[in-house]
Design a protein around this motif. Structure first.
Motif, PDB file in Angstrom:
ATOM      1  N   MET A  12       0.861  -1.196   0.000  1.00  0.00           N
ATOM      2  CA  MET A  12       0.000   0.000   0.000  1.00  0.00           C
ATOM      3  C   MET A  12       0.889   1.236   0.000  1.00  0.00           C
ATOM      4  SD  MET A  12      -3.189  -0.807   2.486  1.00  0.00           S
ATOM      5  CE  MET A  12      -3.970  -2.436   2.483  1.00  0.00           C
ATOM      6  N   GLN A  13       0.353   2.308  -0.583  1.00  0.00           N
ATOM      7  CA  GLN A  13       1.123   3.547  -0.655  1.00  0.00           C
ATOM      8  C   GLN A  13       0.983   4.361   0.631  1.00  0.00           C
ATOM      9  OE1 GLN A  13       1.360   5.890  -4.232  1.00  0.00           O
ATOM     10  NE2 GLN A  13      -0.246   4.627  -5.128  1.00  0.00           N
ATOM     11  N   PRO A  14       2.106   4.872   1.158  1.00  0.00           N
ATOM     12  CA  PRO A  14       2.018   5.734   2.343  1.00  0.00           C
ATOM     13  C   PRO A  14       1.773   7.189   1.933  1.00  0.00           C
ATOM     14  CG  PRO A  14       4.310   5.287   1.851  1.00  0.00           C
ATOM     15  CD  PRO A  14       3.497   4.591   0.782  1.00  0.00           C
ATOM     16  N   ALA A 129       5.920   5.044 -15.346  1.00  0.00           N
ATOM     17  CA  ALA A 129       6.617   3.749 -15.222  1.00  0.00           C
ATOM     18  C   ALA A 129       6.128   2.954 -13.996  1.00  0.00           C
ATOM     19  CB  ALA A 129       8.120   3.983 -15.117  1.00  0.00           C
ATOM     20  N   TYR A 130       5.232   3.538 -13.236  1.00  0.00           N
ATOM     21  CA  TYR A 130       4.729   2.951 -11.984  1.00  0.00           C
ATOM     22  C   TYR A 130       4.416   1.454 -12.090  1.00  0.00           C
ATOM     23  CZ  TYR A 130       1.308   2.880  -8.056  1.00  0.00           C
ATOM     24  OH  TYR A 130       0.609   2.601  -6.917  1.00  0.00           O
ATOM     25  N   PRO A 131       3.662   1.022 -13.127  1.00  0.00           N
ATOM     26  CA  PRO A 131       3.308  -0.404 -13.171  1.00  0.00           C
ATOM     27  C   PRO A 131       4.514  -1.320 -13.373  1.00  0.00           C
ATOM     28  CG  PRO A 131       1.927   0.888 -14.677  1.00  0.00           C
ATOM     29  CD  PRO A 131       3.052   1.777 -14.235  1.00  0.00           C
ATOM     30  N   ALA A 136       8.108  -5.272 -10.620  1.00  0.00           N
ATOM     31  CA  ALA A 136       9.385  -5.607  -9.973  1.00  0.00           C
ATOM     32  C   ALA A 136       9.173  -5.934  -8.491  1.00  0.00           C
ATOM     33  CB  ALA A 136      10.368  -4.446 -10.132  1.00  0.00           C
ATOM     34  N   ASP A 137       8.281  -5.194  -7.819  1.00  0.00           N
ATOM     35  CA  ASP A 137       7.990  -5.480  -6.398  1.00  0.00           C
ATOM     36  C   ASP A 137       7.631  -6.949  -6.205  1.00  0.00           C
ATOM     37  OD1 ASP A 137       8.149  -2.744  -5.971  1.00  0.00           O
ATOM     38  OD2 ASP A 137       5.965  -2.444  -5.973  1.00  0.00           O
ATOM     39  N   ILE A 138       6.753  -7.391  -7.092  1.00  0.00           N
ATOM     40  CA  ILE A 138       6.200  -8.747  -6.959  1.00  0.00           C
ATOM     41  C   ILE A 138       7.247  -9.785  -7.355  1.00  0.00           C
ATOM     42  CG2 ILE A 138       4.431 -10.312  -7.897  1.00  0.00           C
ATOM     43  CD1 ILE A 138       2.783  -7.641  -8.492  1.00  0.00           C
ATOM     44  N   VAL A 148      -5.156  -8.017  -3.776  1.00  0.00           N
ATOM     45  CA  VAL A 148      -5.380  -6.582  -4.033  1.00  0.00           C
ATOM     46  C   VAL A 148      -6.872  -6.337  -4.247  1.00  0.00           C
ATOM     47  CG1 VAL A 148      -3.160  -5.941  -5.099  1.00  0.00           C
ATOM     48  CG2 VAL A 148      -4.928  -7.033  -6.500  1.00  0.00           C
ATOM     49  N   GLY A 149      -7.246  -5.056  -4.271  1.00  0.00           N
ATOM     50  CA  GLY A 149      -8.597  -4.663  -4.671  1.00  0.00           C
ATOM     51  C   GLY A 149      -8.704  -4.666  -6.193  1.00  0.00           C
ATOM     52  N   GLU A 150      -9.948  -4.560  -6.635  1.00  0.00           N
ATOM     53  CA  GLU A 150     -10.285  -4.609  -8.065  1.00  0.00           C
ATOM     54  C   GLU A 150      -9.485  -3.601  -8.914  1.00  0.00           C
ATOM     55  OE1 GLU A 150     -12.878  -6.485  -9.492  1.00  0.00           O
ATOM     56  OE2 GLU A 150     -12.408  -5.508 -11.418  1.00  0.00           O
ATOM     57  N   ASP A 151      -9.195  -2.420  -8.336  1.00  0.00           N
ATOM     58  CA  ASP A 151      -8.550  -1.356  -9.128  1.00  0.00           C
ATOM     59  C   ASP A 151      -7.120  -1.703  -9.552  1.00  0.00           C
ATOM     60  OD1 ASP A 151      -7.509  -1.212  -6.575  1.00  0.00           O
ATOM     61  OD2 ASP A 151      -7.508   0.970  -6.475  1.00  0.00           O
ATOM     62  N   GLN A 152      -6.537  -2.740  -8.949  1.00  0.00           N
ATOM     63  CA  GLN A 152      -5.156  -3.098  -9.306  1.00  0.00           C
ATOM     64  C   GLN A 152      -5.076  -4.208 -10.361  1.00  0.00           C
ATOM     65  OE1 GLN A 152      -2.472  -1.348  -8.327  1.00  0.00           O
ATOM     66  NE2 GLN A 152      -4.001  -0.014  -7.395  1.00  0.00           N
ATOM     67  N   ARG A 197     -14.285  -3.559  -4.463  1.00  0.00           N
ATOM     68  CA  ARG A 197     -14.279  -2.178  -4.956  1.00  0.00           C
ATOM     69  C   ARG A 197     -15.247  -1.379  -4.084  1.00  0.00           C
ATOM     70  NH1 ARG A 197     -12.440   0.367  -9.388  1.00  0.00           N
ATOM     71  NH2 ARG A 197     -13.593   2.181 -10.080  1.00  0.00           N
ATOM     72  N   VAL A 198     -14.732  -0.832  -3.002  1.00  0.00           N
ATOM     73  CA  VAL A 198     -15.570  -0.040  -2.089  1.00  0.00           C
ATOM     74  C   VAL A 198     -15.730   1.348  -2.712  1.00  0.00           C
ATOM     75  CG1 VAL A 198     -15.759   0.930   0.236  1.00  0.00           C
ATOM     76  CG2 VAL A 198     -14.715  -1.327  -0.097  1.00  0.00           C
ATOM     77  N   MET A 199     -16.972   1.835  -2.750  1.00  0.00           N
ATOM     78  CA  MET A 199     -17.243   3.091  -3.437  1.00  0.00           C
ATOM     79  C   MET A 199     -17.343   4.249  -2.437  1.00  0.00           C
ATOM     80  SD  MET A 199     -17.132   1.614  -6.261  1.00  0.00           S
ATOM     81  CE  MET A 199     -17.600   2.696  -7.587  1.00  0.00           C
ATOM     82  N   LYS A 207     -14.914   5.425  -6.880  1.00  0.00           N
ATOM     83  CA  LYS A 207     -14.184   4.591  -5.926  1.00  0.00           C
ATOM     84  C   LYS A 207     -13.875   5.363  -4.634  1.00  0.00           C
ATOM     85  CE  LYS A 207      -9.829   3.844  -6.666  1.00  0.00           C
ATOM     86  NZ  LYS A 207      -8.529   3.520  -7.238  1.00  0.00           N
ATOM     87  N   MET A 208     -13.979   4.710  -3.479  1.00  0.00           N
ATOM     88  CA  MET A 208     -13.513   5.340  -2.241  1.00  0.00           C
ATOM     89  C   MET A 208     -12.004   5.529  -2.364  1.00  0.00           C
ATOM     90  SD  MET A 208     -13.903   4.122   1.756  1.00  0.00           S
ATOM     91  CE  MET A 208     -15.652   4.385   1.875  1.00  0.00           C
ATOM     92  N   SER A 209     -11.547   6.752  -2.101  1.00  0.00           N
ATOM     93  CA  SER A 209     -10.138   7.051  -2.381  1.00  0.00           C
ATOM     94  C   SER A 209      -9.578   8.087  -1.413  1.00  0.00           C
ATOM     95  CB  SER A 209     -10.065   7.561  -3.832  1.00  0.00           C
ATOM     96  OG  SER A 209      -8.950   8.377  -4.019  1.00  0.00           O
TER      97      SER A 209
END
Ligand code: TYM
Length: 344
Positions: A12-14, A129-131, A136-138, A148-152, A197-199, A207-209
């Motif tokens: 998750m992003q901080p 280049a994020y994806p 690489a993380d994985i 992960v949630g649906e958005d990923q 996908r919580v809205m 999307k809840m964000s």
């Protein structure tokens, strides 16, 4: 066929408070998977700076998200918990992947389009280049399962494409060095539960964000009982009573969202919630949902407050987690260097 050791990776992003979407879409599955798998859970600070972060905010937020991980029930003895920038292999492998991934693939990423907005020219190269960094993380751990949630989902598909292309581009060399059945696994997205996908509480089509300007749109893991009650009372609904069956939620995004949240918090399916509340008005249902949300979240909030006050402990968890992560990633990165033809 290569058989890969099952391993879970997610992050998750901080970039601020975690919210109910992060919790129900990802965290509940992370906690569950600790029981059955070797898990690596990362605080992805390198992803965070794809959009500028004040350094002091990033430090605070990294510790807060770590505290949230622990307060939700991640166990640092069992799972590896660390911040991404500690382990250099994420950056090293992402460079190799930048050279494997195609521009056309990146151009299709909907999250980049959303985040960059209209002014694409001013977005950072890192955001684009994020994806590739996410792949690489994985794959720097050869992780096989990614909750992960649906958005990923789209990013995970890209990670699979990158793994396949690397295996294919370097197939001869991979076989020569004695890896049978490809070098990287195809990581499996685990998108599970009634709230993938919580809205937004203010608009059931969004999307809840964290980045929504209205705090009323989301329930943060730091919210106290009064603000949870207030946000749910104000949550948008429609005038009809709740349906008795899941089919009746079609075309009613707000009702669908609140039922999904209730189901996920109580660990049942939407049909079970509707069997209990079908035919009732939203007001009664919202009161029940508030009680449930407060009962589930307030112990987490309390524990987070306690942990955040102990920065030394949090930093030790991250340091030890980083060392364990590095021990897995380093030999895999060495193999990648041998495959690609980097002298070491
Ligand atoms: P991030 O930080 O945006 O979100 C963390 C996790 O929460 C899920 N999530 C949601 N689930 C349901 N409903 C929502 N409204 C909602 N909002 C967020 C996300 O799907 C995610 O699982 N790119 C990732 C972080 C990342 C990562 C990785 C994940 C970096 N490297 C490698 C998995 C594997 C992200 O920005 O998540």
């Amino acid at each position: 066929m290569n058989t890969f050791v099952p391993r879970v990776f997610s992050g998750m992003q901080p970039t601020g408070n975690l919210h109910l979407g992060n919790y129900l879409g990802a965290m509940v599955n992370w906690i569950r998977m600790q029981e059955t798998h070797d898990c690596i859970y990362c605080i992805v600070d390198m992803h965070a700076i794809t959009v500028f972060q004040e350094p002091k905010d990033l430090i605070r937020s990294t510790r807060e998200v770590t505290a949230a991980y622990l307060a939700c029930g991640l166990d640092p003895k069992r799972s590896i918990i660390f911040n991404q920038s500690r382990v250099a292999m994420h950056a090293e492998l992402s460079w190799v992947f930048n050279c494997v991934a195609r521009l056309g693939w990146m151009d299709r990423m909907t999250q980049f389009k959303e985040k960059a907005g209209k002014d694409k020219e001013r977005a950072s190269l890192g955001l684009y280049a994020y994806p590739s960094l996410m792949a690489a993380d994985i794959l720097t751990y050869k992780a096989t399962h990614v909750p992960v949630g649906e958005d990923q989902k789209q990013h995970l598909e890209l990670a699979r494409d990158i793994a396949a292309k690397f295996n294919n581009d370097y197939a001869e060399r991979i076989a020569e060095l004695g890896f049978s059945g490809g070098f990287f696994p195809q990581p499996e997205p685990m998108i599970q539960g009634p709230a993938t996908r919580v809205m937004s509480l203010r608009d059931g089509t969004k999307k809840m964000s964290k980045s929504d300007a209205s705090d009323l749109s989301r329930i943060n893991l730091t919210d106290d009982a009064d603000s949870i009650a207030n946000k749910l009372r104000k949550a948008k609904t429609d005038p009809e009573p709740l349906p008795s069956e899941a089919a009746g939620l079609a075309g009613r995004p707000e009702a669908d969202n609140l039922i999904g949240i209730h189901a996920a918090l109580s660990g049942v399916g939407k049909a079970d919630v509707l069997a209990e509340y079908g035919g009732q008005q939203f007001s009664a249902f919202k009161r029940a949902l508030t009680d449930l949300a407060v009962a589930k979240l307030s112990p987490i909030t309390g524990e987070m407050q306690r942990l955040v006050a102990d920065a030394a402990y949090i930093d030790t968890v991250l340091k030890e987690g980083g060392e364990r992560a590095q021990a897995i990633a380093a030999p895999i990165m060495d193999d990648v260097k041998d495959i690609v033809g980097f002298l070491r």
